[in-house]
Motif scaffolding. Structure first.
Motif, mmCIF file in Angstrom:
data_model
loop_
_atom_site.group_PDB
_atom_site.id
_atom_site.type_symbol
_atom_site.label_atom_id
_atom_site.label_comp_id
_atom_site.label_asym_id
_atom_site.label_seq_id
_atom_site.Cartn_x
_atom_site.Cartn_y
_atom_site.Cartn_z
ATOM 1 N N ILE A 68 0.673 -1.306 0.044
ATOM 2 C CA ILE A 68 0.018 -0.016 -0.119
ATOM 3 C C ILE A 68 0.914 1.168 0.031
ATOM 4 O O ILE A 68 0.818 2.239 -0.655
ATOM 5 N N ASP A 69 1.869 1.184 0.802
ATOM 6 C CA ASP A 69 2.722 2.440 0.651
ATOM 7 C C ASP A 69 3.552 2.475 -0.686
ATOM 8 O O ASP A 69 3.655 3.645 -1.031
ATOM 9 N N LEU A 70 3.935 1.334 -1.099
ATOM 10 C CA LEU A 70 4.404 1.437 -2.581
ATOM 11 C C LEU A 70 3.590 2.244 -3.504
ATOM 12 O O LEU A 70 3.998 3.259 -4.229
ATOM 13 N N LEU A 71 2.436 1.623 -3.629
ATOM 14 C CA LEU A 71 1.380 2.292 -4.342
ATOM 15 C C LEU A 71 1.168 3.758 -4.062
ATOM 16 O O LEU A 71 1.075 4.676 -5.112
ATOM 17 N N LEU A 116 -3.966 -1.668 -9.780
ATOM 18 C CA LEU A 116 -3.091 -1.910 -8.458
ATOM 19 C C LEU A 116 -4.149 -1.848 -7.266
ATOM 20 O O LEU A 116 -3.857 -2.635 -6.337
ATOM 21 N N GLY A 117 -4.628 -0.657 -7.413
ATOM 22 C CA GLY A 117 -5.349 -0.447 -5.976
ATOM 23 C C GLY A 117 -6.468 -1.393 -5.866
ATOM 24 O O GLY A 117 -6.817 -1.749 -4.769
ATOM 25 N N TYR A 118 -7.109 -1.826 -6.843
ATOM 26 C CA TYR A 118 -8.305 -2.610 -6.765
ATOM 27 C C TYR A 118 -7.651 -4.326 -6.579
ATOM 28 O O TYR A 118 -8.443 -4.681 -5.565
ATOM 29 N N ARG A 119 -6.516 -4.456 -6.972
ATOM 30 C CA ARG A 119 -6.106 -5.769 -6.315
ATOM 31 C C ARG A 119 -5.771 -5.755 -4.990
ATOM 32 O O ARG A 119 -6.206 -6.593 -3.890
ATOM 33 N N ILE A 132 -7.498 -7.132 1.087
ATOM 34 C CA ILE A 132 -7.905 -6.605 2.387
ATOM 35 C C ILE A 132 -9.299 -7.100 2.713
ATOM 36 O O ILE A 132 -9.878 -7.015 3.752
ATOM 37 N N GLN A 133 -9.840 -7.502 1.516
ATOM 38 C CA GLN A 133 -11.554 -7.800 1.649
ATOM 39 C C GLN A 133 -11.457 -9.533 1.658
ATOM 40 O O GLN A 133 -12.428 -9.904 2.270
ATOM 41 N N ALA A 134 -10.364 -9.968 1.118
ATOM 42 C CA ALA A 134 -10.711 -11.670 1.297
ATOM 43 C C ALA A 134 -10.479 -12.101 2.689
ATOM 44 O O ALA A 134 -9.708 -11.623 3.631
ATOM 45 N N LYS A 135 -11.116 -13.303 2.792
ATOM 46 C CA LYS A 135 -11.046 -13.861 4.065
ATOM 47 C C LYS A 135 -10.227 -15.134 3.751
ATOM 48 O O LYS A 135 -10.502 -15.988 3.085
#
Ligand code: CUA
Length: 362
Positions: free
Chosen positions: A21-24, A86-89, A94-97
C-alpha cells in the motif's frame, strides 16, 4: 520511501499489506508530484517565451502536433488505469477472508470499540491479535456510522448500523498500535480510539489461557470506554449490555427482574434454580438452557406458562445471547418469588449513552 512516510506522518507499517500500500501510495504521489513539477516548469517557460513585447499586439497561434497530444492523453489514461488495477487488487486482498483466519466481531458505538472473539470472550477499548496470523474483522455499529482505521496496518473500513462489513489483515510486528474512528460520529469522535495489541505466539497463548501479558494489561488500563462502562470488568459489562439488549428486544415486557411472575418466568433468581417443565421433568437453569430457550422457546417450557414466546434464532448475535445470559446470571441472587425493588446493577445501566459527560465542552 521512508522519507515520504515521515512526510505524510504515517507510522511504520506493521501488517503484511502495509508495504504494498505504501509503494502504491508513494508511486501515485511521486508521479503526481513529477507531473505538477513539469507543468510548473512549462508554465514558467511559456511565461518567459511569450511575454509581452513591443510590436504587433498578438502572438501567432501556437499548437502541438496531434500525435503529441494523443500521446500525452493516452499516457495519462494508461497511468490512471494502472493505478486502478493495482489499487483494486490491494482492495481485494484486504477484503478477502483467508481460510482459517481468526474472526473477530467489532462493534462501534458512540464512542468506543468493542471486540468479541470466537471463544466467547470480549474486550472493550482494545483488541488483541496474534502475530503472523490472518485476522478477519467483522464490523458493525450499534448507532451511527463509524470507521475502523488502523494507520500502522494501513487498513480502514466503515462500521455501519445493521450491516456487517469485513476487513482482513495480518500483523507482522508485535507491539501496540492505535486504531481510530475515521468517520465523524459526534462529540467524542476524536477520542474514539482503541489499542490493537499484537502478541507473539507464546504471549498470545498466555492470553488465551487467561493471564494477560504485560502489553494487554497496559492496554486494559488505558482502554477508552465511553458511555459509563469499563472494559476490565467483563462480567459487569456483559450483564449491563444484556440488560440493554433485553429491553431492546422486548424480553422485559414478559420477564420481570423483580421476582414477580408475569407472562414468562421472572428472571430474578432464575439462574441456577431448578424448574419443573411441562412434561414433569426438571432442569437446572444454566447458560445452555437459557440459550436453548431463546432459540427454541417451546422445547423445554417451564410448567405453568403458555407457549407465547417467539424464537430469537437469527435475531440475536452470538455475543448478544451471551450478554443476555450474563444479565440473567447477574440476577441470580435476587429474591425469586416475592416482589422487591430492582436488584442493583451498576449505576449507568440506563439505555442512554452518557452523552460524552467527560467529553462535554465547558
Ligand atoms: Cu465513531 Cu467517529
Amino acid at each position: 520511501m521512508d522519507l515520504l512516510r515521515k512526510l505524510l506522518f504515517l507510522p511504520p507499517g506493521a501488517s503484511q499489506m502495509a508495504r504494498d500500500i505504501d509503494l502504491l501510495h508513494g508511486f501515485v504521489i511521486g508521479v503526481s508530484a513529477l507531473g505538477a513539477f513539469g507543468v510548473a516548469l512549462a508554465t514558467v517557460r511559456f511565461v518567459v517565451k511569450y511575454r509581452h513585447r513591443s510590436g504587433p499586439g498578438y502572438t501567432e497561434h501556437v499548437g502541438a502536433p496531434r500525435g503529441f497530444e494523443l500521446g500525452i492523453g493516452g499516457f495519462l489514461v494508461a497511468l490512471f488505469i494502472l493505478w486502478w488495477v493495482l489499487g483494486y487488487r490491494q482492495y481485494g486482498e484486504i477484503q478477502a477472508k483467508a481460510d482459517g483466519a481468526l474472526e473477530i466481531y467489532v462493534t462501534g458505538k458512540q464512542w468506543m470499540w468493542k471486540f468479541a472473539y470466537p471463544d466467547g470472550r470480549s474486550t472493550a477499548g482494545y483488541l488483541v491479535v496474534p502475530r503472523n496470523e490472518p485476522v478477519v474483522l467483522q464490523l458493525t455499529s450499534r448507532d451511527v456510522i463509524h470507521s475502523f482505521f488502523v494507520p500502522a496496518f494501513r487498513i480502514k473500513r466503515d462500521a455501519l448500523p445493521s450491516r456487517y462489513t469485513t476487513i482482513s489483515f495480518e500483523a507482522t510486528r508485535s507491539g501496540t498500535y492505535r486504531a481510530m474512528c475515521a468517520e465523524y460520529c459526534g462529540t467524542s469522535h476524536s477520542r474514539m480510539w482503541a489499542d490493537v495489541v499484537v502478541l507473539s505466539p507464546p504471549d498470545y497463548e498466555q492470553w488465551l489461557e487467561g493471564e494477560p501479558p504485560a502489553p494487554v494489561a497496559r492496554a486494559q488500563a488505558g482502554a477508552v470506554v465511553r458511555g459509563g462502562r469499563t472494559g476490565d470488568e467483563d462480567g459487569a459489562t456483559l450483564a449491563e449490555r444484556g440488560r440493554e439488549i433485553a429491553a431492546q428486544y422486548g424480553c422485559l415486557s414478559c420477564h420481570t427482574t423483580d421476582g414477580q411472575q408475569h407472562v414468562g418466568p421472572t428472571w430474578a433468581g432464575l439462574y441456577g434454580s431448578h424448574e419443573t417443565l411441562d412434561d414433569g421433568q426438571t432442569v437446572e437453569v444454566d447458560a445452555d438452557y437459557i440459550t436453548e430457550s431463546m432459540m427454541r422457546p417451546n422445547a423445554k417450557r417451564v410448567r405453568g406458562f403458555d407457549a407465547l414466546m417467539p424464537t430469537y434464532q437469527g435475531e440475536l448475535e452470538g455475543d448478544e445471547v451471551a450478554a443476555v445470559v450474563a444479565f440473567i446470571r447477574s440476577l441470580r441472587d435476587a429474591p425469586h418469588e416475592s416482589a422487591v425493588e430492582l436488584p442493583e446493577l451498576a449505576p449507568a445501566a440506563g439505555t442512554q449513552p452518557d452523552g460524552g459527560g467527560e467529553g462535554g465542552a465547558p
